[in-house]
Design an enzyme around this catalytic site. Sequence first.
Site, short mmCIF file in Angstrom:
data_model
loop_
_atom_site.label_atom_id
_atom_site.label_comp_id
_atom_site.label_asym_id
_atom_site.label_seq_id
_atom_site.Cartn_x
_atom_site.Cartn_y
_atom_site.Cartn_z
N ASP A 21 0.99 -1.32 -0.04
CA ASP A 21 0.01 0.08 0.02
C ASP A 21 0.76 1.23 0.02
O ASP A 21 2.20 1.32 0.39
CB ASP A 21 -0.85 -0.02 1.27
CG ASP A 21 -2.14 0.95 0.97
OD1 ASP A 21 -2.45 1.29 -0.12
OD2 ASP A 21 -2.62 1.20 2.20
N HIS A 38 2.45 3.65 -8.78
CA HIS A 38 2.27 2.01 -9.26
C HIS A 38 3.42 1.61 -10.02
O HIS A 38 4.05 0.45 -9.86
CB HIS A 38 1.13 1.95 -10.12
CG HIS A 38 -0.03 2.35 -9.23
ND1 HIS A 38 -0.46 1.92 -7.98
CD2 HIS A 38 -1.47 2.94 -9.65
CE1 HIS A 38 -1.77 2.57 -7.50
NE2 HIS A 38 -2.30 3.19 -8.61
N LEU A 132 10.35 -20.65 -4.77
CA LEU A 132 9.25 -19.75 -4.24
C LEU A 132 7.95 -19.87 -4.70
O LEU A 132 7.86 -19.79 -6.00
CB LEU A 132 9.73 -18.15 -4.25
CG LEU A 132 8.92 -17.28 -3.67
CD1 LEU A 132 8.74 -17.28 -2.32
CD2 LEU A 132 9.24 -15.92 -4.05
C1 IPE Z 1 -5.86 -2.59 -0.14
O1 IPE Z 1 -5.12 -1.13 -0.39
C2 IPE Z 1 -5.37 -3.42 -1.50
C3 IPE Z 1 -4.17 -3.56 -2.10
C4 IPE Z 1 -2.99 -3.15 -1.45
C5 IPE Z 1 -4.08 -4.08 -3.53
P1 IPE Z 1 -6.07 -0.05 -0.48
O2 IPE Z 1 -5.34 0.99 -0.76
O3 IPE Z 1 -7.13 -0.45 -1.47
O4 IPE Z 1 -6.87 -0.25 0.89
P2 IPE Z 1 -7.77 0.91 1.68
O5 IPE Z 1 -9.03 1.39 0.66
O6 IPE Z 1 -6.99 1.95 2.04
O7 IPE Z 1 -8.26 0.11 2.82
C1 IPE Z 2 -1.61 0.36 -3.52
O1 IPE Z 2 -1.39 1.58 -3.29
C2 IPE Z 2 -1.69 -0.26 -4.73
C3 IPE Z 2 -3.31 -0.71 -5.10
C4 IPE Z 2 -4.17 -0.87 -4.25
C5 IPE Z 2 -3.49 -1.11 -6.37
P1 IPE Z 2 -2.51 2.75 -3.29
O2 IPE Z 2 -2.73 2.92 -4.83
O3 IPE Z 2 -3.47 2.13 -2.20
O4 IPE Z 2 -1.91 4.02 -2.59
P2 IPE Z 2 -2.56 4.78 -1.69
O5 IPE Z 2 -2.84 4.13 -0.47
O6 IPE Z 2 -3.79 5.79 -2.29
O7 IPE Z 2 -1.39 5.89 -1.13
MG MG Z 3 -4.02 2.42 -0.61
#
Ligand code: IPE
Ligand code: IPE
Ligand code: MG
Length: 254
Positions: A21, A38, A132
């Site tokens: 995240d 990303h 792995l």
């Molecule tokens: C969880 O992250 C999903 C992934 C890392 C793929 P999100 O960014 O979607 O989660 P919330 O919305 O902050 O809970």
């Molecule tokens: C995690 O990073 C990747 C996915 C959920 C696809 P985020 O895109 O949720 O990044 P933040 O949490 O908004 O910073």
């Molecule tokens: Mg996120």
Amino acid sequence: MSIKENINLQELPSHIAIIMDGNGRWAQEQGEDRLFGHLHGVESVRNIVEGAAELGIKYLTLYAFSTENWDRPEYEVTGLMELLVETIKKEVPTLNKNNIKLHVVGATDMLPQNARQELTEAINETDSNTGLQLIMALSYSSRWEILNAVKNIALDAKAGKLNPDSISPELFQQYLATANFPDPELMIRTSGEYRISNFLLYQLAYAELYFTDTRWPDFRKENLYEAIVNYQKRQRRFGKTGEQIDQNKTSTTL
Ligand code: IPE
Ligand code: IPE
Ligand code: MG
């Protein structure tokens, strides 16, 4: 001294699960578009997969896209799907070189056709690898997975293939998307969020949870080592008392 030397290789978690995240915030903090985050997140995936394989971790599950992530702005979803297709295509030779087998859990029927095709090819091409086991959670949510399991159990019971009295934790586990993998011992979430976000709700029952403020694009092997060292300092009690666990340890090591 590198923190890696503090890891006890005899007591590695066999399965590590990661909620990757913070990509979007990492990018926005530098005035960049979320997709830039990303893109850099892919570099962390490479680094962590390599680090886990080098250590001898058996299973690594990466939460890459949740069911709820489909509700993000269309341009972000499209960008993520393009990145996914491009990355899988590029990474297969490296996976094979490192003896890594790819698995996917999630509602993959929701993915665009070209992503599904690349994934199927990558899964087939890495099928005989024995190192792995890399599990990508894509279009995944735990409630989706549990409901699916319940539906399939009900269907099998209705068809007479299953006696409801025989439903045990072991049987239930066989109906999950993660049927072939042991439960994770360690779950890591990056970016300073302290929640599970619909990830492996059933499987994480006794996992050790590790949260770090580091955003995913900044997360590297050293950060993984730190999480493992932290995990190894904990006493896992599974409902028992600390004394029982200590006693058991002495009797098995004697
Ligand atoms: C969880 O992250 C999903 C992934 C890392 C793929 P999100 O960014 O979607 O989660 P919330 O919305 O902050 O809970
Ligand atoms: C995690 O990073 C990747 C996915 C959920 C696809 P985020 O895109 O949720 O990044 P933040 O949490 O908004 O910073
Ligand atoms: Mg996120």
